[in-house]
Design a protein around this motif. Structure first.
Motif, mmCIF file in Angstrom:
data_model
loop_
_atom_site.group_PDB
_atom_site.id
_atom_site.type_symbol
_atom_site.label_atom_id
_atom_site.label_comp_id
_atom_site.label_asym_id
_atom_site.label_seq_id
_atom_site.Cartn_x
_atom_site.Cartn_y
_atom_site.Cartn_z
ATOM 1 N N LEU B 115 59.745 2.400 -22.316
ATOM 2 C CA LEU B 115 59.640 0.970 -22.425
ATOM 3 C C LEU B 115 61.026 0.808 -23.739
ATOM 4 N N PRO B 116 61.333 -0.102 -23.857
ATOM 5 C CA PRO B 116 62.979 -0.388 -25.088
ATOM 6 C C PRO B 116 62.176 -0.493 -26.844
ATOM 7 N N GLU B 144 53.751 -19.810 -31.926
ATOM 8 C CA GLU B 144 53.093 -18.155 -31.075
ATOM 9 C C GLU B 144 53.372 -17.105 -32.676
ATOM 10 N N MET B 147 56.001 -11.986 -34.291
ATOM 11 C CA MET B 147 56.402 -10.668 -34.418
ATOM 12 C C MET B 147 57.557 -10.028 -34.938
ATOM 13 N N SER C 137 52.410 -0.623 -7.399
ATOM 14 C CA SER C 137 53.542 -1.315 -7.360
ATOM 15 C C SER C 137 54.469 0.142 -8.484
ATOM 16 N N ALA C 141 56.689 2.524 -7.295
ATOM 17 C CA ALA C 141 58.591 2.506 -8.114
ATOM 18 C C ALA C 141 58.685 3.895 -8.709
ATOM 19 N N PRO C 168 57.489 -1.039 -3.662
ATOM 20 C CA PRO C 168 58.865 -0.983 -3.781
ATOM 21 C C PRO C 168 59.201 0.076 -3.070
ATOM 22 N N LEU C 171 63.470 -0.402 -0.532
ATOM 23 C CA LEU C 171 64.191 -2.971 -1.174
ATOM 24 C C LEU C 171 64.872 -3.158 0.151
ATOM 25 N N ARG C 180 68.916 -2.243 -8.782
ATOM 26 C CA ARG C 180 67.966 -3.015 -9.463
ATOM 27 C C ARG C 180 67.355 -2.440 -10.219
ATOM 28 N N LEU C 182 65.717 0.512 -10.288
ATOM 29 C CA LEU C 182 63.930 1.505 -10.250
ATOM 30 C C LEU C 182 64.642 2.160 -10.134
ATOM 31 N N PRO D 116 50.785 -12.647 -28.001
ATOM 32 C CA PRO D 116 50.815 -13.930 -26.863
ATOM 33 C C PRO D 116 51.294 -12.975 -25.711
ATOM 34 N N TYR D 117 52.079 -12.034 -25.604
ATOM 35 C CA TYR D 117 52.476 -11.031 -24.379
ATOM 36 C C TYR D 117 52.557 -10.081 -24.457
ATOM 37 N N LEU D 119 54.718 -6.277 -23.038
ATOM 38 C CA LEU D 119 55.687 -6.120 -22.075
ATOM 39 C C LEU D 119 55.375 -5.031 -20.852
ATOM 40 N N ILE D 120 56.218 -4.921 -19.775
ATOM 41 C CA ILE D 120 55.959 -4.384 -18.849
ATOM 42 C C ILE D 120 57.010 -3.822 -17.559
ATOM 43 N N PRO D 121 57.373 -2.920 -17.315
ATOM 44 C CA PRO D 121 58.614 -2.362 -16.578
ATOM 45 C C PRO D 121 58.843 -3.451 -15.003
ATOM 46 N N ASP D 122 59.888 -3.961 -14.989
ATOM 47 C CA ASP D 122 59.809 -4.988 -13.500
ATOM 48 C C ASP D 122 60.094 -3.867 -12.355
ATOM 49 N N MET D 123 59.365 -4.466 -11.755
ATOM 50 C CA MET D 123 59.189 -2.781 -10.585
ATOM 51 C C MET D 123 59.997 -3.816 -9.205
ATOM 52 N N CYS D 124 60.729 -4.849 -9.287
ATOM 53 C CA CYS D 124 61.071 -5.381 -8.010
ATOM 54 C C CYS D 124 59.920 -5.699 -6.900
ATOM 55 N N VAL D 138 62.651 -11.235 -18.845
ATOM 56 C CA VAL D 138 62.585 -10.392 -20.331
ATOM 57 C C VAL D 138 64.150 -10.619 -20.909
ATOM 58 N N PRO D 139 65.213 -11.965 -21.308
ATOM 59 C CA PRO D 139 66.320 -11.623 -21.517
ATOM 60 C C PRO D 139 66.190 -9.709 -21.965
ATOM 61 N N GLN D 141 69.318 -6.408 -23.171
ATOM 62 C CA GLN D 141 70.188 -5.823 -24.037
ATOM 63 C C GLN D 141 71.198 -5.524 -22.598
ATOM 64 N N GLU D 144 69.498 -1.457 -21.095
ATOM 65 C CA GLU D 144 68.278 -1.965 -20.893
ATOM 66 C C GLU D 144 67.416 -1.990 -19.534
ATOM 67 N N ARG D 145 66.153 -1.489 -19.933
ATOM 68 C CA ARG D 145 65.662 -1.569 -18.222
ATOM 69 C C ARG D 145 64.835 -3.157 -17.777
ATOM 70 N N MET D 147 62.705 -5.393 -18.183
ATOM 71 C CA MET D 147 61.211 -5.446 -18.348
ATOM 72 C C MET D 147 60.798 -6.994 -17.958
ATOM 73 N N LYS D 149 57.576 -10.009 -19.112
ATOM 74 C CA LYS D 149 56.442 -9.948 -19.978
ATOM 75 C C LYS D 149 55.261 -11.328 -19.610
#
Lengths: 264, 288, 264, 288
Positions: B115-116, B144, B147, C137, C141, C168, C171, C180, C182, D116-117, D119-124, D138-139, D141, D144-145, D147, D149
C-alpha cells in the motif's frame, strides 16, 4: 551504613513501586533496570497482578529475581507469554488496550512535562544528538500516566521548553493536551537526584512534591531552567523502609544491579 | 535450491545508494558480520533504515558508507551516545530522517502490504516538523481522531542475524524477533547471517522457533558469532569490553582507522574476525 | 480396474501437480484435499522446493503423507513453520511476497474466469446462498495465476456472467483486468468433471483445452452457459500415469482420502 | 484478581443488540459452550461478527438470536451449506454484511489500533456494491494503487474457545489461532472457554503457547469439550456424526426445536451437555 542506606536507583525503584497498583498494565522500555525493579517490587509487595511487558522483547511478567535488560533472551524462561513487537505497537491505544503507565528517561523535561530524547539545539545541527524516540511518543501520548526518571537535574535538562518535543506531556499546559486531541493522561511524577516533582492540576505546571534528604529548595530553583511551583514547605522525600529494601534486594534485584549505582 | 551462500556472494548485487535495513535491537542481534562485509566492499551513499540499534548503523556511518539514515533509536546505552552517529548528526554530514516506533511500524507494514502509505495517530510531537515527508496530515472528518499518513518504507535489502537456519532458508530465533520479521516482509531481498546451519529435520522439530519461513528469505550465511560484539539470542552475550573499546577507538580518526583495519579490513573473511576476537566457541545446543 | 483407474479428485490432483514448478509459493485454502495433494505430489516428484502454506492454519510445507484439512492442529507436527493469519493477509501482495498460484473451488465461473462463492440470484434475496469470500478476492486478484476446480459442470455453474463477482478473473476480458489496476495474472486452468479449460490469450475467453475420456464436445457445449472457444479438435485429457498414481497413493495420500471420491 | 468465571457469570452484561465476535475456523474451536449459553439466555438482535465459521453463527441464527451478521465464510463444508444461515439469507430475514478476508482483517486491526478505518487494496469485486458502508473508495493520487477504506470493526464482546488457561487469564492454544488474537485486540470484552484450567507454572513452562496474554482477556470459563461438536486444538476432533445430525435436525422447525431442547434448553449447565454427548474424556496431556 544503616539498613536503609540505598542507591539513587534503589530509591527511584521504591518511590515508583509505591505508586503502582494491583491489576495495572505497564510497558517497560529499553534502559530498563529501574523500571523492571519498580514493577517487580510492586508485584512482590502490594500489587501481585500488576502486568508488565517488555517493550523491545515482548516478554510478559518476567519474574526472575535478577535485573536484566528487557531485550534479553534470558527473560523468556521466566515469562508467562511473549508479544511480538508490531502487535505491541498496535496494542498501545487508549480505548481498548491502554497501558496504565510507562516509566521513561529523558535528556530534557520542561515545565509542562514534555520530554526530549532527540537533540539539544536545532534538529538540523544539534549541539548534542540524543538516541531518538522509539516508543516514547506513543507511551507519553497514550498511556494513562507516565513517570520520568531524570539522571541529572540542571538548567540544561530542566529548560523552560524542550528543544525537541518527542514525548508529549501537557504540551502548553492547561487543557492544551486534550484540546489537541490527546487523551487525558500525561506525566504524574518526575524523579530527579534532587527530589520528586508533580504537576499542578489546573495550570499543569511542574511543582515540587518533596526534596531528597539534604537538598535545599534554593538549590533546586537554581538548577531548574523555569519557575517551579512550590506550595508550602516541601517535605523530605520518604526514603525506602528497611522492609522495602529487604524485598527489593531479596526478591527482585538479588545480584545488586541497582545497589551498585551511585548513593542516594 | 539451497539459499546458503558465502558472506561475499550473499552481498553481491547491493548497489551504492541502496536502501539497507538493519535488524536486531541495540546490543542484540546486530547483523555485524554482514555490516563488516559491506564496509570491506566500500559501499557508499547507503540509505539506512535501522531498527533501534547501536554499532551496526554507527560503524557504517563511521566507515563513510552512509548518506542518509532513519533514526528510531541509535544508542550505546551504558557506554553513552553512539559516537559516529552523534558526530555525523552534530556536523550535519549525513541526512537524518527522524522516526518514531509507530511511523516505522506503519511504514514497514504499508510496504509489506504493498500500500502506498499507512495511518498512525497524531501524537502532537515535533517529528512532523523535521520530517514532513514521513508525517503527512490526513484530512479529518468531524469527530474523527487526528491521524497522520506515513509512506511505505521499501527496503532494497535487509540484513539480519539469527541463531540457526537450514539451507532452504528457514530461519530460527531463540529470542525475541524485535522488528526483524516485519522488516523482512517489507524488503525486496532478505539476507540473514546465522550462528549455525542445521538440518531441515532440526528446523521441523522445533518449528515454533521458525520466525522467518524460507519464502521470506533470499540468502543465509553461516557466521558463528556473526552478531559480535552484540548478543545472539541466548547463544552469547554482548561483549562489553569490545563495545567499550569501540567507543574509545571512535574518539579519533586515527584510532578508529586502526579499529577498522584490525576488525574489518585486516580480517578479510569472517573466520579471521573470529580469530581476532579469540576464537570463542558456541554452546552445543541452546534451543527451548 | 487397471492400475491407472482413479477418482476425479485424484485426476484433478495429478493434472494440477504437473503444472506446478519448483521454487513456487502457494497458499492453500479451506476445503483443501485436492490442493494439498497437488502440492505434495509436485513436491514428491518434480518440485521438491515448492513452498506452500495453509491459509487458515498457517502451517508451512506440511509433509505428512496423509491428507487432512489445512486447518487441523495435527498438521503442525509435520511443518517447517507457522505463519499467523493477519501476517498472511499482509503477505498476499503482488510486488514483494506474491503467491505464484492458488487453487480454488466455486459455485459459478463465467466466460472470463470470474468466480462466485457468495450467491446465486440477487444478493439481497438469493436463490442460493453460498458460504462467502474469505481469501478468494485477494488470491484471485493478487496471485500470479490461479486454478479453479469445479465440482459440477452445467449451465448454472458456468453462466455467461457470475451472479456475484467475488473472485476477479479477467473481469470483462481483453485488458480490462490490468486496466482496472489489478496485476497480470488471472485463471490459468479450469478443471471440471468434463474436461480442462484455459483462456484465449487476447480475448481472455474460456476455451476447451482437453476433454475427459468419454466426454463429447457437444455435451460440453450443451452444459455450458456461454460460448466456449474451441481451437481444432480438443485432445483427450492426459490421464494419470501409473507412476503418478503410485507416488500419489504411496507418498501423499496414503489413507486414500481422494481415492474414496467419485470415479473419474 | 482471578478471571475464572462460571459460564453463566461470564456472559453477564451482554445486552440484546450487542456486537458479538465469534472465533475459531469452520469446524475448529467454535465457542459452542458460550454460544449455547447465549441461546439459553434468549439474547435477541445480536450483531454477529464471526470468523470463518460453521455451527456457532448458524445455531445462533437458527435460535432467533441474530438481527445482522457479517459473513466472511459460513459453511458446513462436506455436510453442505450452513442450514440456518442459508435460509435466513434466502428469505432476507436477517441483514448480511458481506466481507472478505482483507476487509475483516483491516477493520479489526483499525479497531485494535483505535483508528477510524484501515486501508486495503481494491480487488475489483462486487463486495463494495452490496456493502458500501464497509468498502469506501479512497481518493487516489496519480500512479497510486486503488485502495478502499474499511471502517474499524468494534466488538462489544468476543467469544473464543481454546485449550487451556490459568486463573489469571493467560490462554494457551495448542493449534492455530486463526483470527482469534486479532479479534481479541479489537474487542471491548474477551470471554474464553477452555477445555481445562491449569496452574500459572504450567503456563510459564510452555509459554510460547500463550497466544492471549492475560491483559487481552476478561473472563475464562472451564468447559471441557466446550468446542463440541467442533474440534479443539488436537485435544479432540470434530464430531462428524453430531454435525450431520445437526444439519438433519435443521431441516424442519420441529426437529430443530427438538435439537435445541435436547442440547441447549434441556442441558441447563455445560455438564448436562457433556452428559448428553456421552461424557467423553479429555486426553491427559497434549501440548507440544
Amino acid at each position: 551504613m544503616t539498613d536503609t542506606d540505598c542507591s539513587m536507583a534503589e530509591l527511584h525503584a521504591v518511590l515508583l513501586a509505591r505508586d503502582l497498583r494491583n491489576g495495572e498494565k505497564a510497558i517497560v522500555g529499553t534502559n530498563s533496570d529501574v523500571q523492571v525493579a519498580a514493577c517487580n517490587l510492586a508485584r512482590a509487595s502490594h500489587a501481585p497482578t500488576l502486568w508488565w511487558v517488555s517493550g523491545p522483547g515482548g516478554m510478559i511478567n518476567c519474574n526472575e529475581p535478577v535485573i536484566r535488560s528487557t531485550a534479553r533472551t534470558e527473560n523468556i524462561a521466566w515469562s508467562e507469554a511473549m508479544m511480538d513487537l508490531p502487535q505491541m505497537v498496535d496494542f498501545i491505544d487508549w480505548k481498548l488496550h491502554f497501558f496504565d503507565f510507562a516509566i521513561l528517561g529523558a535528556i530534557q523535561i520542561d515545565r509542562y512535562g514534555n520530554i526530549n530524547t532527540v537533540c539539544v539545539g536545532p534538529h538540523d545541527k544539534p549541539r548534542l544528538r540524543g538516541p531518538g524516540t522509539v516508543g516514547i511518543s506513543a507511551l507519553t501520548a497514550l498511556a494513562r500516566r507516565f513517570y520520568v526518571v531524570m539522571a541529572r537535574h540542571d538548567r540544561g535538562s530542566f529548560p523552560e521548553r524542550v528543544d525537541f518535543l518527542n514525548g508529549p506531556g501537557f504540551l502548553d499546559g492547561g487543557t492544551s493536551r486534550t484540546d489537541r486531541g490527546l487523551p487525558e493522561g500525561g506525566p504524574k511524577f518526575v524523579l530527579s537526584p534532587l527530589g520528586v516533582f508533580d504537576f499542578e492540576p489546573v495550570s499543569k505546571r511542574m511543582r515540587v512534591k518533596s526534596l531528597n534528604p539534604g537538598v535545599a529548595l534554593e538549590q533546586v530553583h537554581k538548577q531548574t531552567g523555569f519557575e517551579l511551583l512550590v506550595e508550602e514547605t516541601p517535605p523530605v522525600t520518604a526514603m525506602p523502609t528497611a522492609e522495602e529494601l529487604k524485598t527489593l534486594r531479596a526478591s527482585v534485584d538479588t545480584t545488586g544491579v541497582l545497589r551498585e549505582r551511585r548513593r542516594a | 535450491m539451497s539459499k546458503l551462500k558465502t558472506l561475499s556472494d550473499a552481498l553481491d548485487g547491493i548497489e551504492d545508494g541502496a536502501t539497507v535495513g538493519l535488524g536486531g535491537w541495540i546490543f542484540n542481534s546486530q547483523p555485524m558480520a554482514l555490516v563488516r562485509e559491506l564496509i570491506r566492499r566500500k559501499k557508499r551513499n547507503l540509505r539506512l533504515v535501522p531498527a533501534p540499534g547501536s554499532i551496526a548503523p554507527d560503524m557504517l556511518i563511521g566507515a563513510g558508507c552512509v548518506a542518509e539514515t532513519g533514526c528510531v533509536f541509535i544508542s550505546f546505552e551504558q557506554f553513552g551516545l553512539a559516537p559516529h552517529f552523534r558526530r555525523a548528526a552534530e556536523t550535519a554530514s549525513i541526512k537524518i530522517h527522524e522516526l518514531d516506533g509507530p511511523a516505522i511500524a506503519g511504514g514497514l507494514r504499508a510496504a509489506a502490504c504493498d500500500l502506498p502509505y499507512g495511518l498512525i495517530p497524531d501524537m502532537c510531537t515535533d517529528l512532523p516538523r523535521v520530517n514532513p515527508q514521513t508525517y503527512q496530515p490526513v484530512p479529518r472528518q468531524p469527530g474523527e481522531r487526528a491521524m497522520l499518513k506515513v509512506p511505505a518504507i521499501h527496503l532494497d535489502v535487509l540484513l539480519l542475524h539469527a541463531q540457526q537456519a537450514d539451507e532452504l532458508g528457514n530461519v530460527q530465533y531463540f529470542g525475541p524477533v524485535f522488528f526483524d520479521v516485519l522488516m523482512a516482509q517489507a524488503a525486496k531481498k532478505v539476507i540473514v547471517s546465522v550462528d549455525r546451519i542445521v538440518s531441515n529435520e532440526t528446523i521441523r522439530r522445533d518449528n515454533h522457533l521458525t520466525k522467518l519461513p524460507s519464502a521470506f528469505v533470499h540468502a543465509v550465511v553461516e557466521a558463528p558469532f556473526g552478531a559480535h560484539p552484540t548478543s545472539s539470542g541466548g547463544l552469547y552475550e554482548a561483549d562489553d569490553t569490545h563495545l567499550a573499546a569501540y567507543v574509545k577507538a571512535s574518539g579519533s580518526t586515527e584510532s578508529f582507522a586502526t579499529y577498522l583495519d584490525t576488525y574489518v579490513g585486516g580480517a578479510a573473511v569472517h573466520a579471521d574476525y573470529c580469530k581476532r576476537i579469540g576464537n570463542p566457541r558456541l554452546p552445543e545446543q541452546a534451543t527451548r
